[in-house]
Design a protein around this motif. Structure first.
Motif, mmCIF file in Angstrom:
data_model
loop_
_atom_site.group_PDB
_atom_site.id
_atom_site.type_symbol
_atom_site.label_atom_id
_atom_site.label_comp_id
_atom_site.label_asym_id
_atom_site.label_seq_id
_atom_site.Cartn_x
_atom_site.Cartn_y
_atom_site.Cartn_z
ATOM 1 N N ASP A 405 0.813 -1.221 0.000
ATOM 2 C CA ASP A 405 0.000 0.000 0.000
ATOM 3 C C ASP A 405 0.844 1.268 0.000
ATOM 4 O OD1 ASP A 405 -2.227 -1.566 0.024
ATOM 5 O OD2 ASP A 405 -2.564 -1.427 2.180
ATOM 6 N N VAL A 406 2.161 1.158 0.219
ATOM 7 C CA VAL A 406 2.993 2.357 0.346
ATOM 8 C C VAL A 406 3.370 2.911 -1.023
ATOM 9 C CG1 VAL A 406 5.166 3.242 1.260
ATOM 10 C CG2 VAL A 406 3.864 1.557 2.555
ATOM 11 N N ALA A 407 3.724 2.028 -1.971
ATOM 12 C CA ALA A 407 4.196 2.500 -3.282
ATOM 13 C C ALA A 407 3.160 3.342 -4.024
ATOM 14 C CB ALA A 407 4.633 1.305 -4.128
ATOM 15 N N PRO A 408 1.851 2.965 -4.056
ATOM 16 C CA PRO A 408 0.888 3.810 -4.797
ATOM 17 C C PRO A 408 0.707 5.209 -4.221
ATOM 18 C CG PRO A 408 0.001 1.605 -4.436
ATOM 19 C CD PRO A 408 1.223 1.712 -3.602
ATOM 20 N N LEU A 409 1.136 5.451 -2.960
ATOM 21 C CA LEU A 409 0.946 6.777 -2.364
ATOM 22 C C LEU A 409 1.879 7.815 -2.969
ATOM 23 C CD1 LEU A 409 0.566 5.778 1.391
ATOM 24 C CD2 LEU A 409 -1.237 6.441 -0.190
ATOM 25 N N GLY A 410 2.997 7.374 -3.557
ATOM 26 C CA GLY A 410 3.918 8.320 -4.183
ATOM 27 C C GLY A 410 4.544 9.253 -3.168
ATOM 28 N N SER A 411 4.475 10.529 -3.459
ATOM 29 C CA SER A 411 5.086 11.521 -2.570
ATOM 30 C C SER A 411 4.363 11.651 -1.243
ATOM 31 C CB SER A 411 5.123 12.876 -3.275
ATOM 32 O OG SER A 411 3.798 13.297 -3.607
ATOM 33 N N GLN A 412 3.114 11.152 -1.135
ATOM 34 C CA GLN A 412 2.357 11.233 0.127
ATOM 35 C C GLN A 412 2.760 10.123 1.102
ATOM 36 O OE1 GLN A 412 0.093 13.567 1.010
ATOM 37 N NE2 GLN A 412 0.604 14.663 -0.881
ATOM 38 N N ALA A 413 3.616 9.173 0.670
ATOM 39 C CA ALA A 413 3.948 8.034 1.519
ATOM 40 C C ALA A 413 4.654 8.469 2.801
ATOM 41 C CB ALA A 413 4.821 7.049 0.737
ATOM 42 N N VAL A 414 5.561 9.447 2.687
ATOM 43 C CA VAL A 414 6.297 9.902 3.875
ATOM 44 C C VAL A 414 5.334 10.489 4.901
ATOM 45 C CG1 VAL A 414 8.071 11.472 4.695
ATOM 46 C CG2 VAL A 414 8.369 10.278 2.525
ATOM 47 N N THR A 415 4.404 11.321 4.434
ATOM 48 C CA THR A 415 3.423 11.929 5.354
ATOM 49 C C THR A 415 2.556 10.867 6.012
ATOM 50 O OG1 THR A 415 3.381 13.879 3.926
ATOM 51 C CG2 THR A 415 1.582 13.621 5.504
#
Length: 610
Positions: A405-415
């Motif tokens: 589920d982390v990869a599809p978040l893109g730049s939002q993954a860190v947040t």
């Protein structure tokens, strides 16, 4: 000039050498049959014509000798004559040496061939002598075997005759006993036939009586059903007429109001303005509520990365569900006689997990930092279930996320990862964060296919887990532990391997899922709606499924994971429901097990792991 002369002389010598070779070959060949025949063959036939004036009657051409003589004269007149003659002399000596060596080699080959021939003759004579001796011994053995078989045949004849006499006596006694038993059985059969006829008459009487009673009850039920149907039809007609009248009255009032508004301009303006203001108020209220709710959800709600959690979505929700799940978990542990519910593990692994659960509970009570864990092994071996039970036994909250589920978040993954850890720190009981398929985003950072967003997400998780935490226990699960980043492996304190279940564990799992899917499957207490509109469920009847049959199935299912065994028992349940009498016997159970084992082997063959 000298070189040309030498070349001419050499060619002449080559011609003469070829002529000498032909003569030597004729000398080495088989001798002529007679001297007279040789003379006749060497002399030309009488009256032969010679068309070439330079060729003699014997077919010899002197042109080569003339060229040689001419070349010899030129060589004699040349200054290099001595060198040419020495070279020719050396070549001639070399050829004579080669001819002598070939003659010696030919003689050696003849001697070797003669030796081989004598050896072959000796071997053949030896084999002939051995064959004759073997034939004589075989004849002697054959005569001895004939004499022995003749004696054995006579002995066997006497023995057979004696046995036939004894058998005739025994058969006479057996026939007498069979006659006596046949008489007794005939008497018993007549008695049983009489009793069966009597029971059949009684059953027929009871059947006729029950049919008559059932027909009477059915007739009464049909009469009552007709009466109820007429009453329901009359009631429905009355309700329909009432609603039709109310709808007509409502539309009459609405039509009168619309006509009044459309005919009066002031009323029309007021109505349009009121509708516009009402729409604007509704839109503003909806958008404002959405903004406020998104803010509340971001501050107090559950992060979007969480797939499953024992905590509620909000702090005030989930208290009742957590209490009920705790009570259900205690009841299941007490019922099964072990502390891990439906999880069946190897005894050594289960003992270690129980030790970790007790250590985690004591760590929480002493406010010490938690220890992170890594679960690895084939799919379906119980890693997720163990994480749930570990959190329950240690008194922690439980949250599950998936690495994919982390990869599809893109730049939002860190947040999202920072929000996840901030949310976990708010748990008063402590949180066990279980990351399934951890290698999906925690793999080596030097991979070429890893995006910058994934690297940033991995760095964020490493930043939040750099120090030992007193609030969050990180539990990672993967099928490929070698793909994890070295920094992630450095954060792990406990590493547990979950292998495929052994034969004893498979037998326990089969017993567990037989109880869950077969024995406990059946009709629960139906409500009024279920009794009226739903078909009554049948309870599965188990016949012949013994402990030995389960052990046999456990031996056949080598290589199955716990999930595959659960699916196998679900397939058994489906096969039972597909039968007519809803009975599980040993034949049906073996048939489904064999089919699933063949399917498992085919799947492994397609995957290339067999």
């Amino acid at each position: 000039m000298a070189q040309k002369c030498a070349i001419g002389f050499i060619s002449a010598l080559a011609a003469s050498a070829s002529l000498s070779k032909s003569r030597v070959a004729a000398a080495d060949g088989p001798p002529p049959p007679s001297t007279t025949a040789g003379k006749e063959s060497s002399s030309p036939p009488p009256g032969a014509r010679n068309d070439n004036p330079r060729t003699s009657s014997g077919g010899f051409d002197p042109e080569a000798l003339e060229r040689g003589a001419k070349a010899l004269k030129e060589i004699n007149s040349s200054s290099y004559a001595k060198k040419v003659f020495e070279s020719i002399k050396q070549q001639e000596e070399t050829k004579q040496t080669e001819f002598a060596a070939k003659g010696q080699e030919y003689k050696a080959m003849q001697a070797q061939a003669e030796t081989e021939r004598q050896k072959v003759i000796y071997d053949e004579q030896k084999k002939l002598a051995q064959h004759q001796a073997q034939t004589k011994s075989q004849m002697a053995r054959y005569e001895d075997d004939l004499a022995r078989k003749r004696m054995q045949g006579e002995n066997e004849f006497h023995r057979t005759r004696n046995q036939e006499l004894v058998k005739m006596q025994e058969d006479s006694a057996v026939r007498q006993e069979q006659a006596r038993r046949a008489t007794e059985e005939q008497i018993q059969a007549q008695r049983r036939q009489t009793e069966r006829e009597k029971a059949e008459i009684e059953r027929e009487t009871i059947r006729v009586k029950s049919i008559a009673e059932a027909e009477g009850r059915a007739h009464e039920a049909r009469l009552a059903e007709d009466v109820n149907r007429r009453m329901l039809v009359d009631r429905a007609n009355a309700e329909r007429e009432k609603w039709v009248a109310a709808i007509n009255t409502t539309f009459d009032h609405i039509g009168g109001g619309l006509r009044a508004i459309l005919t009066d301009q002031n009323k029309l303006i007021v109505a349009v303005g009121g509708a516009t203001a009402l729409a604007a108020g509704i839109y503003t209220t909806r958008e404002g509520a959405r903004v406020i709710w998104s803010y509340v959800d971001r501050i107090l709600g559950q992060p979007s990365l969480i797939r499953e959690s024992s905590r509620g979505k909000y702090p005030w929700s989930g208290s009742v569900s957590r209490a009920l799940s705790t009570l259900r978990g205690k009841g299941a542990a007490t019922k099964n006689g072990k502390g891990f519910g439906d999880v069946i593990l190897h005894p050594s692994l289960q003992k270690r997990i129980e030790h970790l659960a007790n250590a985690t509970a004591n760590t929480k009570s002493h406010q010490a930092p938690f220890r992170n864990m890594l679960f690895y092994g084939p799919p379906g071996t119980g890693k997720t279930m163990v994480a749930r039970e570990l959190a329950r036994k240690s008194g922690l909250d439980y949250a599950l996320m998936t690495g994919g589920d982390v990869a599809p978040l893109g730049s939002q993954a860190v947040t999202k990862i920072h929000q996840l850890f901030d949310w976990g720190k708010k748990s008063k009981r402590g949180l066990l964060l279980f990351i399934d398929e951890a290698d999906a985003f925690l793999c080596e950072r030097n991979k070429t296919y890893m995006s910058e967003a994934q690297r940033s997400a991995l760095n964020a998780l490493l930043f939040r887990t750099g120090d030992q935490s007193k609030d969050i226990v990180l539990a990672l699960a993967t099928n490929r532990p070698g793909d994890l980043d070295s920094a992630v492996a450095d954060r792990v304190d406990e590493v547990l391997e979950f292998p495929l279940p052994g034969e004893e564990e498979r037998s326990k799992l089969l017993s567990l899922y037989l109880e869950k899917y077969i024995a406990q499957a059946g009709p629960s207490k139906p409500g009024l709606f279920d009794r009226l509109f739903k078909k009554e469920q049948q309870k599965i009847e188990i016949k012949g499924v013994t402990e030995e049959l389960l052990k046999e199935a456990a031996a056949k299912t080598e290589g199955f994971s716990g999930r595959e065994i659960a699916k196998l028992m679900a397939s058994v349940q489906a096969a039972v429901y597909g039968s007519e009498d809803c009975v599980l016997d040993s034949v049906l159970f073996r048939e489904v097990v064999d089919y699933k084992v063949a399917e498992h082997q085919q799947r492994r063959k397609l995957a290339g792991t067999d």
